[in-house]
Every structure is written in structure tokens, then in C-alpha cells.
Scaffold this active site. Structure first.
Site, PDB file in Angstrom:
ATOM      1  N   THR A 143     -11.900  -4.134  51.996  1.00 17.50           N
ATOM      2  CA  THR A 143     -11.691  -3.225  53.244  1.00 17.50           C
ATOM      3  C   THR A 143     -12.536  -1.903  52.625  1.00 17.50           C
ATOM      4  O   THR A 143     -12.780  -0.880  53.419  1.00 17.50           O
ATOM      5  CB  THR A 143     -10.612  -2.936  53.745  1.00 17.50           C
ATOM      6  OG1 THR A 143      -9.617  -2.656  52.594  1.00 17.50           O
ATOM      7  CG2 THR A 143      -9.892  -3.851  54.702  1.00 17.50           C
ATOM      8  N   HIS A 322     -22.914  -2.746  44.003  1.00 15.08           N
ATOM      9  CA  HIS A 322     -23.179  -4.139  43.192  1.00 15.08           C
ATOM     10  C   HIS A 322     -22.018  -4.296  42.287  1.00 15.08           C
ATOM     11  O   HIS A 322     -21.875  -5.463  41.800  1.00 15.08           O
ATOM     12  CB  HIS A 322     -24.553  -3.864  42.068  1.00 15.08           C
ATOM     13  CG  HIS A 322     -24.280  -2.256  41.442  1.00 15.08           C
ATOM     14  ND1 HIS A 322     -24.892  -1.321  42.233  1.00 15.08           N
ATOM     15  CD2 HIS A 322     -24.082  -2.037  40.465  1.00 15.08           C
ATOM     16  CE1 HIS A 322     -24.729  -0.132  41.440  1.00 15.08           C
ATOM     17  NE2 HIS A 322     -24.390  -0.681  40.195  1.00 15.08           N
ATOM     18  N   HIS A 445     -48.463  -1.586  28.623  1.00 11.69           N
ATOM     19  CA  HIS A 445     -48.899  -0.304  28.388  1.00 11.69           C
ATOM     20  C   HIS A 445     -50.031  -0.296  29.662  1.00 11.69           C
ATOM     21  O   HIS A 445     -50.703  -1.016  29.851  1.00 11.69           O
ATOM     22  CB  HIS A 445     -49.717  -0.086  27.202  1.00 11.69           C
ATOM     23  CG  HIS A 445     -50.277   1.201  26.859  1.00 11.69           C
ATOM     24  ND1 HIS A 445     -49.624   2.163  27.021  1.00 11.69           N
ATOM     25  CD2 HIS A 445     -51.694   1.525  27.281  1.00 11.69           C
ATOM     26  CE1 HIS A 445     -50.453   3.385  26.853  1.00 11.69           C
ATOM     27  NE2 HIS A 445     -51.572   3.010  26.953  1.00 11.69           N
TER      28      HIS A 445
HETATM   29  P1  FAD Z   1     -17.407  -1.554  52.178  1.00  9.05           P
HETATM   30  O1  FAD Z   1     -18.843  -1.497  52.203  1.00  9.05           O
HETATM   31  O2  FAD Z   1     -16.837  -0.154  52.752  1.00  9.05           O
HETATM   32  O3  FAD Z   1     -16.816  -2.367  53.530  1.00  9.05           O
HETATM   33  C1  FAD Z   1     -15.737  -2.481  53.938  1.00  9.05           C
HETATM   34  C2  FAD Z   1     -15.735  -2.949  55.254  1.00  9.05           C
HETATM   35  O4  FAD Z   1     -14.451  -3.440  55.729  1.00  9.05           O
HETATM   36  C3  FAD Z   1     -16.147  -2.101  56.596  1.00  9.05           C
HETATM   37  O5  FAD Z   1     -17.188  -2.290  56.933  1.00  9.05           O
HETATM   38  C4  FAD Z   1     -15.127  -1.887  57.297  1.00  9.05           C
HETATM   39  O6  FAD Z   1     -15.176  -1.637  58.640  1.00  9.05           O
HETATM   40  C5  FAD Z   1     -14.201  -3.043  57.198  1.00  9.05           C
HETATM   41  N1  FAD Z   1     -12.847  -3.168  57.222  1.00  9.05           N
HETATM   42  C6  FAD Z   1     -11.887  -2.259  56.723  1.00  9.05           C
HETATM   43  N2  FAD Z   1     -10.486  -2.255  57.564  1.00  9.05           N
HETATM   44  C7  FAD Z   1     -10.763  -3.506  58.060  1.00  9.05           C
HETATM   45  C8  FAD Z   1      -9.803  -4.398  58.760  1.00  9.05           C
HETATM   46  N3  FAD Z   1      -8.448  -4.146  58.760  1.00  9.05           N
HETATM   47  N4  FAD Z   1     -10.394  -5.309  59.556  1.00  9.05           N
HETATM   48  C9  FAD Z   1     -11.554  -5.607  59.548  1.00  9.05           C
HETATM   49  N5  FAD Z   1     -12.541  -4.966  58.812  1.00  9.05           N
HETATM   50  C10 FAD Z   1     -12.200  -3.879  58.090  1.00  9.05           C
HETATM   51  N6  FAD Z   1     -23.505   2.310  46.200  1.00  9.05           N
HETATM   52  C11 FAD Z   1     -24.444   1.839  45.554  1.00  9.05           C
HETATM   53  O7  FAD Z   1     -24.131   0.985  44.551  1.00  9.05           O
HETATM   54  N7  FAD Z   1     -25.654   2.210  45.650  1.00  9.05           N
HETATM   55  C12 FAD Z   1     -26.132   3.285  46.464  1.00  9.05           C
HETATM   56  O8  FAD Z   1     -27.191   3.661  46.346  1.00  9.05           O
HETATM   57  C13 FAD Z   1     -24.970   3.792  47.318  1.00  9.05           C
HETATM   58  N8  FAD Z   1     -25.190   4.772  48.277  1.00  9.05           N
HETATM   59  C14 FAD Z   1     -24.201   5.151  49.019  1.00  9.05           C
HETATM   60  C15 FAD Z   1     -24.607   6.107  49.889  1.00  9.05           C
HETATM   61  C16 FAD Z   1     -23.430   6.609  50.814  1.00  9.05           C
HETATM   62  C17 FAD Z   1     -23.944   7.748  51.651  1.00  9.05           C
HETATM   63  C18 FAD Z   1     -22.272   6.284  50.720  1.00  9.05           C
HETATM   64  C19 FAD Z   1     -21.286   6.386  51.432  1.00  9.05           C
HETATM   65  C20 FAD Z   1     -21.831   5.066  49.484  1.00  9.05           C
HETATM   66  C21 FAD Z   1     -22.901   4.552  48.762  1.00  9.05           C
HETATM   67  N9  FAD Z   1     -22.697   3.555  47.941  1.00  9.05           N
HETATM   68  C22 FAD Z   1     -23.863   3.275  47.195  1.00  9.05           C
HETATM   69  C23 FAD Z   1     -21.208   3.026  47.672  1.00  9.05           C
HETATM   70  C24 FAD Z   1     -21.217   1.968  48.493  1.00  9.05           C
HETATM   71  O9  FAD Z   1     -21.821   1.861  49.819  1.00  9.05           O
HETATM   72  C25 FAD Z   1     -19.907   1.068  48.380  1.00  9.05           C
HETATM   73  O10 FAD Z   1     -19.356   1.131  46.913  1.00  9.05           O
HETATM   74  C26 FAD Z   1     -19.957  -0.328  48.823  1.00  9.05           C
HETATM   75  O11 FAD Z   1     -20.104  -0.424  50.057  1.00  9.05           O
HETATM   76  C27 FAD Z   1     -18.405  -0.891  48.564  1.00  9.05           C
HETATM   77  O12 FAD Z   1     -18.500  -2.111  49.142  1.00  9.05           O
HETATM   78  P2  FAD Z   1     -17.157  -2.740  49.731  1.00  9.05           P
HETATM   79  O13 FAD Z   1     -17.289  -4.264  50.355  1.00  9.05           O
HETATM   80  O14 FAD Z   1     -15.962  -2.714  48.820  1.00  9.05           O
HETATM   81  O15 FAD Z   1     -16.601  -1.934  50.890  1.00  9.05           O
END
Ligand code: FAD
Ligand code: NAI
Length: 466
Positions: A143, A322, A445
Site C-alpha cells: 500500500t 526499484h 571511448h
Molecule cells: P505505491 O507506489 O505508493 O503504491 C501503493 C498503491 O496502493 C497506491 O496506488 C494506493 O492507491 C494503493 N492503496 C493504498 N491503500 C489501499 C487500499 N486499502 N486499497 C487499495 N489500494 C490501496 N522512486 C524511485 O525509485 N525513483 C524515482 O525517480 C522516484 N521519484 C519519486 C518522485 C516523487 C514525487 C515521489 C512522491 C516518489 C518518488 N519515488 C521514486 C518513490 C516511489 O514512487 C515509491 O518508492 C514507489 O512508488 C513505492 O512503490 P509501492 O508499490 O510500495 O507503493
């Protein structure tokens, strides 16, 4: 539509969608649930992708203004902000649709709705058509995270914005105040500075980008200051007032002391992100969280409740797309009875400013603290032929290797394309390579990659370029 799966993945970000896809590849049935309405999570919708699209466009705009004349190119340059935003939205739309296609292709069911765990193996989803009750042998919590709030400050996403609001501003602010000199503040600060904003960054600590190798961090700060960033370090925001003509932000030294004010049109709050597990029902099923609200897991991503796993930003570790993706693949393989594994020593991290900062492995400070004897090799981009031809001579490559075995322990790069250059050293760390392995590998290079090789040569003092 089935109501029973091998695994249910809650969250459709890089953690969630990659887990569902890998489960499908391994022949397991999976559902991937996201409440957002489009898949791809924070990363694709309001994070990595829109920020990189704006960083690219703003860099080209800035280059056209400042570098075209030197290159012998005459051009009249004008900003069309709505068009710049539209190209960003187009990229986001294409990639989020791509995730839906990949889920379908791998036979994972994509469900739009808010999920809640009602018992081990049971998930209830509120969709626009009603509530669905699903069952599965395994549940993966993916999440993600949400912006960490600044006490006493309400984010309205118009004048006081998080990264989400800063990605959709309708006009270029004259004065942008950024709270927090971390990755978001410096990347999005760069976007708006290039488009014409005066950018002041207020940082609580006495340095920018804490966690990054200190020498690289200092050099990075100097570069950003030359570009026009103003830093107020060891300073905290203690209040903000909305006036007719903008914001008046009150700051004071981090250790306490005399207050002063800074005027701004827009304030960006970027002081970190916190794990997001609201309304998931974790307290009811007894899934344990740590003091920072992160889901506690073992090295196999299992929580304290049998059959419930967690990956990505909502558990410990770097909040990077990643890292979430690697954990997704590993947890899917573990659920499929395979030996899934993530090597946390080989997770690169990149700040996509210009120049970029990229790091992997240990910093000098970490090695000193751990009492590990190390050797250092450094190479400046001023001495790299390709860097000269593209006028990108700022920065350096720094490689840290074990003093006895020569095994590569870390690499820290400030420079153009640092995010791409770090891949080679990440692979070296993953393969347990020595700095000599990199030094003796032929590099084309003239490329920036030669700076990595020269830094590896510098570990044993046989650098050949000037
Ligand atoms: P998330 O991508 O946050 O996905 C979680 C999802 O779960 C969300 O879409 C949410 O809607 C959903 N969710 C939550 N609760 C529920 C529920 N109860 N029921 C249904 N759905 C739910 N990382 C990089 O590696 N490179 C970058 O260049 C980079 N740039 C970034 C720039 C910004 C502005 C931000 C804010 C972050 C950036 N990040 C970057 C970080 C990256 O976005 C996160 O590390 C990554 O998205 C984490 O993935 P995740 O799957 O754990 O969570
Ligand atoms: P961050 O953790 O990178 O930086 C936050 C900064 O705010 C730190 O320097 C911290 O000392 C400072 N700070 C904390 N409280 C403060 C206060 N009250 N006043 C002033 N300064 C304060 O967090 P950021 O930039 O919000 O990004 C969140 C996460 O998103 C990152 O940690 C990263 O994992 C991810 N991200 C990754 C990107 C990438 O990989 N290129 C890009 C953007 C985000």
C-alpha cells in the site's frame, strides 16, 4: 470474475503490480487491487514518472536559454506550461495503461476499489459497483507511502503543496520555498528554478541530502548554489500565514533562537514520506507495525500473521520504486515455493537533478563507522573527454573498495548521466567484483563510463587520463 485466488495483492504500485505479474508468470492466480482508479501507484501517477517528465522538459528549456548560443544555435524560446504539463500527463497515461495491459497479459485480475483485510486469507473490496468479498492463500500488502506532514501546516495542494501539487502548478511561482533538502525538494525545486522561480530551501539538518556520501553531498550543494538555489540549513519552518499576495513563512534556527520570515508564492512540503496502511484493518487482524508505522516483516517479507506479507514503501528500507519491484519479484517467488531474495547492498539510488547524483553500496561515513578498512579511487569529470564535449564537467566518480580484498563496497557519482553510470558498479557489487575487475574492463571511448573505469584505476593509483 473469480472470488478466490492464490494471492491477493493490495496496492497497484511498483510493488503491487510487479508482484501480481510475477505471480501470473509463475502460474498462480492473483488479484491486484488499487483504489486510485489507475494502476502504477505513486511512482507512475504522482511520483517517479511525472517528475522525470518535467525534469526532462525543464532541463531542455533551460538548456535552450543558456547553452544554445554557445553551441551556435539561434532560437527564440518561450515557455508553454500547459503543453509541458500535457506531455507529462500523456507519458503518465500511456504507462499506467501499460501496467493494466501487463496485468491482463499475465492473467492477474486488476480491481479498482478500496481493500480491507477482514481476516487472514480474506479481503473485502469496496468498488463503485458494491462490495466484493475475496479469499486467497496469501495476501500481499503493497500500500506504499504518503507525504509526511509538517506539524502546524495544512497542505492545500494550491499554495502549500506536497510533491503532488508541485507537479501540477498552473503557473511558474516567482518565489518557491521548499521545506526539506531531500530528493523531492531538490528535484522539483530544480524543475521550477529552471522555469524561472527563485528557489529557497529550508533544511533542518546542517547538510543537504542526508544519507548521501558527505563529500558528494557538499559538492552537490555547491553546484546547486551556483545554479541559483538558496539554502537555509540548520533551520526549521515554525509557521506559515496566507496573505493576500502570497505566503509569509516563519523560520527559526533548528536549535531554537531568533525567528525570521521568508516570503513565497508557493511552499513545497517535502520532509519525507510515511508508510501508508490506513483503513486496511491491520489492527483487527493483528498485523504488527513498528514505531514508524511500517509493517514489520521477516527476511521473507512475512508479517507476524500467517499468510500475510508486505513489500515496498510500507515496510522498512529505502522508499524507491526499484526496491519495491525487487521485493515484489522475491515475495511472488517465495509464495510460489521458490527461493526469492533481495540483495540490499546493491540497490542504487539516484537524484535526477542536473547533474545527477547516483549512489550504491556503502558511503565513506558508513565504512568508517563499521570499522571496515577501505581504499578510495576518485576521478573528476573535468578530465573526461566526453564530459568536455557535452559541457558537463561538473562532479566526480568515487569508488570505495575493501582495503584487503579489493571488493567494491560502494560508488558515489555526481555528474551527468550518473543514474545510468551507476548500473555498472551495481552489477559489480552484485557479482562481488573487485575494483580491478572494473579497471581492467574495456570501456568505449569517448564515453562518460570511462570516468567510472578511471576511478576504479585510481583505487590502485594507475589512472591514465589527466
Ligand atoms: P505505491 O507506489 O505508493 O503504491 C501503493 C498503491 O496502493 C497506491 O496506488 C494506493 O492507491 C494503493 N492503496 C493504498 N491503500 C489501499 C487500499 N486499502 N486499497 C487499495 N489500494 C490501496 N522512486 C524511485 O525509485 N525513483 C524515482 O525517480 C522516484 N521519484 C519519486 C518522485 C516523487 C514525487 C515521489 C512522491 C516518489 C518518488 N519515488 C521514486 C518513490 C516511489 O514512487 C515509491 O518508492 C514507489 O512508488 C513505492 O512503490 P509501492 O508499490 O510500495 O507503493
Ligand atoms: P527525504 O527523506 O529525501 O528528504 C527529506 C528532507 O527533509 C531531509 O533532508 C530532512 O532532514 C528534511 N527535514 C525533515 N523534517 C524537516 C523539517 N521539519 N524542516 C526542514 N527540513 C526537514 O524525503 P523527500 O524528499 O520528501 O522524499 C521522500 C522519499 O521519496 C525519498 O526518501 C525517496 O525515497 C523517494 N523519492 C525518490 C526519488 C528518486 O529516487 N529520485 C525522487 C523523489 C522521491
Amino acid at each position: 470474475m473469480a472470488d478466490s485466488f492464490d494471492a491477493i495483492v493490495i496496492g497497484g504500485g511498483p510493488g503491487g503490480y510487479n508482484a501480481a505479474i510475477r505471480l501470473g508468470q509463475l502460474g498462480l492466480t492473483a488479484a491486484c487491487i488499487d483504489k486510485r482508479g489507475s494502476f502504477g501507484g505513486t511512482c507512475l501517477n504522482v511520483g517517479c514518472i511525472p517528475s522525470k517528465a518535467l525534469l526532462h522538459a525543464s532541463e531542455r528549456f533551460h538548456e535552450a536559454h543558456t547553452d544554445f548560443a554557445r553551441l551556435g544555435i539561434k532560437a527564440q524560446v518561450e515557455l508553454d506550461l500547459p503543453a509541458m504539463m500535457a506531455q507529462k500527463d500523456k507519458v503518465v497515461g500511456e504507462l499506467t495503461k501499460g501496467v493494466e495491459y501487463l496485468l491482463k497479459k499475465n492473467k492477474a485480475e486488476a480491481i479498482v476499489g478500496e481493500a480491507r483485510i477482514t481476516a487472514p486469507g480474506k479481503v473485502e473490496v469496496k468498488t463503485k459497483d458494491g462490495t466484493r468479498s475475496l479469499t486467497a492463500k496469501a495476501i500481499i500488502i503493497a500500500t506504499g507511502s504518503d507525504v509526511a506532514p509538517l506539524p502546524g501546516v495544512t497542505i492545500d495542494e494550491k499554495q502549500i503543496v506536497s510533491s503532488t501539487g508541485a507537479l501540477t502548478l498552473k503557473e511558474v511561482p516567482k518565489k518557491l520555498l521548499v521545506v526539506g533538502a531531500g530528493v523531492i525538494g531538490l528535484e522539483l525545486g530544480s524543475v521550477w528554478r529552471r522555469l524561472g522561480a527563485e528557489v529557497t530551501v529550508v533544511e533542518f539538518l546542517d547538510r543537504i541530502t542526508p544519507g548521501i556520501d558527505a563529500e558528494i553531498g557538499k559538492a552537490f550543494q555547491r553546484v546547486l548554489q551556483k545554479q541559483g538555489f538558496t539554502f537555509q540549513l540548520s533551520t526549521k519552518v515554525v509557521g506559515v500565514e496566507k496573505k493576500k499576495n502570497g505566503l509569509v513563512v516563519t523560520v527559526e534556527p533548528a536549535a531554537g533562537g531568533e525567528k525570521s520570515t521568508v516570503e513565497a508564492d508557493i511552499m513545497l512540503v517535502s520532509i519525507g514520506r510515511r508508510p501508508f496502511t490506513d483503513s486496511l484493518g491491520l489492527d483487527k487482524v493483528g498485523v504488527a507495525l513498528d514505531k514508524r508505522g511500517r509493517v514489520i516483516t521477516d527476511s521473507h517479507f512475512a508479517t507476524n500473521v500467517a499468510g500475510i506479507y508486505a513489500i515496498g514503501d510500507c515496510r522498512e528500507g529505502a522508499m524507491l520504486a526499484h526496491k519495491a519491484e525487487d521485493e515484489a519479484v522475491a515475495v511472488a517467488e517465495i509464495i510460489a515455493g521458490k527461493p526469492g531474495h533481495v540483495n540490499y547492498d546493491a540497490i542504487p539510488s539516484v537524484v535526477y537533478t542536473f547533474p545527477e547524483v547516483a549512489t550504491v553500496g556503502k558511503t565513506e561515513e558508513e565504512l568508517k563507522a563499521a570499522g571496515i578498512a577501505y581504499k578510495v579511487g576518485k576521478f573528476p569529470f573535468t578530465a573526461n573527454a566526453r564530459a568536455k564535449t557535452i559541457a558537463a564537467t561538473e562532479g566526480m566518480v568515487k569508488i570505495l573498495a575493501d582495503a584487503k580484498t579489493d571488493k567494491v563496497l560502494g560508488c558515489h557519482i555526481l555528474g551527468a548521466e550518473a543514474g545510468n553510470l551507476i548500473a555498472e558498479v551495481t552489477l559489480a557489487i552484485e557479482f562481488g567484483a573487485s575494483s580491478e575487475d572494473i579497471a581492467r574492463t574495456c570501456h568505449a571511448h569517448p564515453t562518460l563510463t570511462e570516468a567510472v573505469r578511471q576511478a576504479a584505476m585510481a583505487v590502485e593509483n594507475w589512472t591514465m587520463q589527466m
